[in-house]
Each structure stands twice: as C-alpha cells, then as structure tokens.
Write a protein that holds these residues in place. Structure first.
Motif, PDB file in Angstrom:
ATOM      1  N   MET A   1      16.295  -9.351  -8.965  1.00  0.00           N
ATOM      2  CA  MET A   1      16.969  -8.104  -8.623  1.00  0.00           C
ATOM      3  C   MET A   1      18.166  -8.394  -7.733  1.00  0.00           C
ATOM      4  O   MET A   1      18.068  -9.187  -6.795  1.00  0.00           O
ATOM      5  N   ASN A   2      19.291  -7.739  -8.026  1.00  0.00           N
ATOM      6  CA  ASN A   2      20.446  -7.861  -7.135  1.00  0.00           C
ATOM      7  C   ASN A   2      20.718  -6.572  -6.376  1.00  0.00           C
ATOM      8  O   ASN A   2      21.555  -6.537  -5.477  1.00  0.00           O
ATOM      9  N   LYS A   3      20.023  -5.510  -6.764  1.00  0.00           N
ATOM     10  CA  LYS A   3      20.097  -4.245  -6.043  1.00  0.00           C
ATOM     11  C   LYS A   3      18.727  -3.581  -6.085  1.00  0.00           C
ATOM     12  O   LYS A   3      17.968  -3.768  -7.028  1.00  0.00           O
ATOM     13  N   ASN A   4      18.416  -2.779  -5.049  1.00  0.00           N
ATOM     14  CA  ASN A   4      17.220  -1.962  -5.045  1.00  0.00           C
ATOM     15  C   ASN A   4      15.947  -2.800  -5.106  1.00  0.00           C
ATOM     16  O   ASN A   4      15.932  -3.965  -4.709  1.00  0.00           O
ATOM     17  N   PHE A   5      14.843  -2.201  -5.642  1.00  0.00           N
ATOM     18  CA  PHE A   5      13.536  -2.855  -5.668  1.00  0.00           C
ATOM     19  C   PHE A   5      12.679  -2.181  -6.734  1.00  0.00           C
ATOM     20  O   PHE A   5      13.072  -1.150  -7.311  1.00  0.00           O
ATOM     21  N   GLY A   6      11.514  -2.729  -7.024  1.00  0.00           N
ATOM     22  CA  GLY A   6      10.576  -2.129  -7.969  1.00  0.00           C
ATOM     23  C   GLY A   6       9.317  -1.685  -7.249  1.00  0.00           C
ATOM     24  O   GLY A   6       8.892  -2.306  -6.263  1.00  0.00           O
ATOM     25  N   THR A   7       8.707  -0.588  -7.735  1.00  0.00           N
ATOM     26  CA  THR A   7       7.466  -0.099  -7.126  1.00  0.00           C
ATOM     27  C   THR A   7       6.434   0.217  -8.194  1.00  0.00           C
ATOM     28  O   THR A   7       6.771   0.472  -9.360  1.00  0.00           O
ATOM     29  N   GLN A   8       5.187   0.220  -7.766  1.00  0.00           N
ATOM     30  CA  GLN A   8       4.085   0.611  -8.647  1.00  0.00           C
ATOM     31  C   GLN A   8       3.022   1.335  -7.830  1.00  0.00           C
ATOM     32  O   GLN A   8       2.597   0.855  -6.780  1.00  0.00           O
ATOM     33  N   ILE A   9       2.605   2.498  -8.331  1.00  0.00           N
ATOM     34  CA  ILE A   9       1.507   3.262  -7.738  1.00  0.00           C
ATOM     35  C   ILE A   9       0.293   3.122  -8.653  1.00  0.00           C
ATOM     36  O   ILE A   9       0.392   3.327  -9.867  1.00  0.00           O
ATOM     37  N   ILE A  10      -0.859   2.798  -8.068  1.00  0.00           N
ATOM     38  CA  ILE A  10      -2.109   2.734  -8.824  1.00  0.00           C
ATOM     39  C   ILE A  10      -3.089   3.694  -8.161  1.00  0.00           C
ATOM     40  O   ILE A  10      -3.512   3.478  -7.016  1.00  0.00           O
ATOM     41  N   ASN A  11      -3.430   4.775  -8.844  1.00  0.00           N
ATOM     42  CA  ASN A  11      -4.396   5.755  -8.344  1.00  0.00           C
ATOM     43  C   ASN A  11      -5.679   5.666  -9.178  1.00  0.00           C
ATOM     44  O   ASN A  11      -5.656   5.918 -10.386  1.00  0.00           O
ATOM     45  N   LEU A  12      -6.769   5.302  -8.520  1.00  0.00           N
ATOM     46  CA  LEU A  12      -8.066   5.204  -9.189  1.00  0.00           C
ATOM     47  C   LEU A  12      -9.013   6.225  -8.580  1.00  0.00           C
ATOM     48  O   LEU A  12      -9.124   6.326  -7.352  1.00  0.00           O
ATOM     49  N   ASN A  13      -9.706   6.983  -9.427  1.00  0.00           N
ATOM     50  CA  ASN A  13     -10.665   7.993  -8.969  1.00  0.00           C
ATOM     51  C   ASN A  13     -11.987   7.767  -9.695  1.00  0.00           C
ATOM     52  O   ASN A  13     -12.070   7.972 -10.914  1.00  0.00           O
ATOM     53  N   VAL A  14     -13.005   7.331  -8.954  1.00  0.00           N
ATOM     54  CA  VAL A  14     -14.291   6.961  -9.547  1.00  0.00           C
ATOM     55  C   VAL A  14     -15.351   7.933  -9.039  1.00  0.00           C
ATOM     56  O   VAL A  14     -15.737   7.898  -7.871  1.00  0.00           O
ATOM     57  N   ASP A  15     -15.826   8.791  -9.924  1.00  0.00           N
ATOM     58  CA  ASP A  15     -16.761   9.853  -9.545  1.00  0.00           C
ATOM     59  C   ASP A  15     -18.198   9.333  -9.477  1.00  0.00           C
ATOM     60  O   ASP A  15     -18.490   8.187  -9.824  1.00  0.00           O
ATOM     61  N   LYS A  16     -19.098  10.205  -9.076  1.00  0.00           N
ATOM     62  CA  LYS A  16     -20.514   9.868  -8.879  1.00  0.00           C
ATOM     63  C   LYS A  16     -21.119   9.206 -10.121  1.00  0.00           C
ATOM     64  O   LYS A  16     -20.878   9.637 -11.241  1.00  0.00           O
TER      65      LYS A  16
END
Length: 311
Positions: free
Chosen positions: A121-136
């Motif tokens: 990368m020569n500008k800015n950045f990269g992102t990643q969101i990981i949302n995990l929802n594990v029910d009963k």
C-alpha cells in the motif's frame, strides 16, 4: 441508499496508529466498487435432515462462499464453510466485513480457502471486521489460514465474538512475517488485531490486542517475537466445566512440541482459555492449532477431528 455502505464496513474507533496512514488514495478510493467486501451468514440446525444448513446468506465480492459441505464422518451434521476472496487478498482502501451467526444447536467449521494476503500500500490501509454470534448449545470453529502482510502494507482487524455461556467457539489467528521467499520478512508498516468477546448479556469475557510495527520497533527482541517469526493465537470460549480438562490437554500438547513455544491460560472468571504460540514455520503453528481443535472436539462434542480439508 443501500445499508451496505462504507460506514457499515468500516470499524468503529480505528486506533490512531492505523489512522496515521489515512490519506487520499492514488488508486481507487476507499469504498468504491470492488473495495467493500461483505459476507452475512446465518446457520441453523435443520431438525428434518439433522444437519446444520445455511438459512440465510448475502455476500458482496470480494467476499463470497461456496455451499455448505459435510466432510466429517464423526460429526455428519457439521457444516464446513469456506470463505473465498476472488481478489486474492486485501488491497489499500479495502473494507471487509463478515457477520456469521449460529442458532438452534448449529455446528460449523468455518475457514478460508487460502491465506489472507495484505498487499503493498502507498496510501491508506485495509480493514476487516469479523462478527461471530454463537447462540445457546451451538458450536463454532473459526480457523482461517494465515495472514501474510506484504511489504509496506497496513492492516487493522477487529473480531467481535459473542458466545452464549452454554455454547462453544474456538477462534484462531496466525500472523506470518510476510513473503519470506521474496525477502519480505517484517517489511510491513503495521498489523493491528483486536479480539473482543462477550456473552449473551454483553458481559465482557475478553479483550486482546496484538500490534506489530516492524519499522518502528525491534520485533525480534525479547518480550515480542524473540528468535521466532510466526505468531499464533487461539481463543476458546466454552462452558466452565470443560475448561480444566481442555487447559490440561493443551499444556501437555505444547510441552510435546519442540518447534513451538507457547502458553495456555484461563481467562478471568473462567470465561475461556487463551493460547499464544511462537514458531519459525506456519505449518508448525497450524498443526498445533489443529491439535487444539481435536482437544476441543473430544471434550465438548465427544468426537474426533480427522484433520483440515482444503478444496
């Protein structure tokens, strides 16, 4: 206006160390077509066919999945899900978000088809969101392949893991030094990974942060990576009555592995187990993570783990 916009895919409260690289892009701007990767996945146990099935899916390239596969003889109801990125990795200005939820006693193993490459990368950045929802009564293994940060790359990943007190989730990360074969060991700018977990009442279970800036600090110093190159982390959230046996078996497995050093500790209030590992080769860390998956399956599901299958 679609809800799947730039703000939807961008993490809240990005650390200042990452924001330092925020600037106008010379290439495609942040949030343009092909820069937002979205994956939404809801898994449930189907009582008619007695298998975990995909009840809802939505994705936007450069993130997508194949159909659920059933590969485990000892647990035929477990859905194997493979996350695919046709772009081959994360480029500057990319914003990826994944939301994966399990309910109704679902069981699933989620992995990536290959390593996650963080491109130069020569500008800015990269992102990643990981949302995990594990029910009963649900069970989730989120075991992606390694992260490979290229020269001059900047990456921020935040993982939000919500796990019911009567459910189980194992989540792992492997961070490599880069493209070693191209003489790019620790040539990236920053890799910042944050993991946060809560239970069904949003009560905090853990917060863990790994931040590595090879150009600003000596990552091979004592107390960071020392003489090792690869960092592995495993987070296990499971009912308290399982923790003693799981921790004991993991510690035994670590003691038998000469190529990897590591530790295994209970989280405060017995909220789970954290395993941290250092090694010289990805394969050694990966094999140990698979061993930990086997320990978890044996203690929680009373089944064996026949090993990872890549397609």
């Amino acid at each position: 206006m679609s809800v799947y916009n730039l703000s939807y895919c961008t993490p809240d409260k990005i650390p200042s160390e990452v924001l330092n690289y925020d600037s106008t892009l010379e290439q495609m701007g942040v949030g343009k077509s092909g820069k937002l990767g979205i994956l939404q996945l809801k898994l449930e146990n189907d009582p008619i066919i007695h298998k975990t099935t995909i009840k809802y899916q939505h994705y936007k390239v450069p993130l997508c999945i194949k159909r659920a596969m059933y590969l485990e003889e000892t647990c035929p109801e477990m859905a194997y899900i493979y996350i695919i990125s046709p772009s081959g990795g994360i480029l500057q200005g990319d914003r990826f978000r994944m939301d994966i939820s399990l309910s109704n006693s679902a069981k699933s193993h989620v992995t990536t088809q290959s390593a996650t490459r963080i491109y130069k990368m020569n500008k800015n950045f990269g992102t990643q969101i990981i949302n995990l929802n594990v029910d009963k009564d649900c069970y989730l293994e989120y075991i992606p392949d390694q992260i490979i940060p290229f020269r001059d790359s900047r990456f921020y990943q935040v993982s939000n893991i919500k796990v019911h007190d009567e459910a189980t989730c194992i989540y792992s990360e492997i961070l490599t030094p880069g493209r070693v074969a191209s003489n790019e060991s620790f040539e990236y700018d920053i890799c910042y990974m944050k993991v946060k977990s809560v239970n069904q009442y949003d009560k905090l279970r853990l917060i863990d942060i790994a931040k590595i800036e090879p150009k600003r600090e000596n990552v091979k110093s004592f107390g960071i990576l020392n003489n090792y190159d690869v960092l592995g982390s495993v987070y296990i959230l499971t009912p308290k009555d399982k923790l003693n046996n799981i921790q004991s078996e993991i510690l035994e497995s670590l003691s038998k592995t000469k190529s990897v050093i590591g530790g295994c500790t209970k989280l405060p209030n017995e909220n789970g187990v954290l395993v941290r590992m250092l090694g010289s080769f990805v394969e050694d860390i990966r094999n140990l993570i698979y061993s930990i998956v086997g320990i978890l399956r044996r203690n929680v599901l009373n089944i064996s783990f026949s090993g990872m299958r890549k397609i």
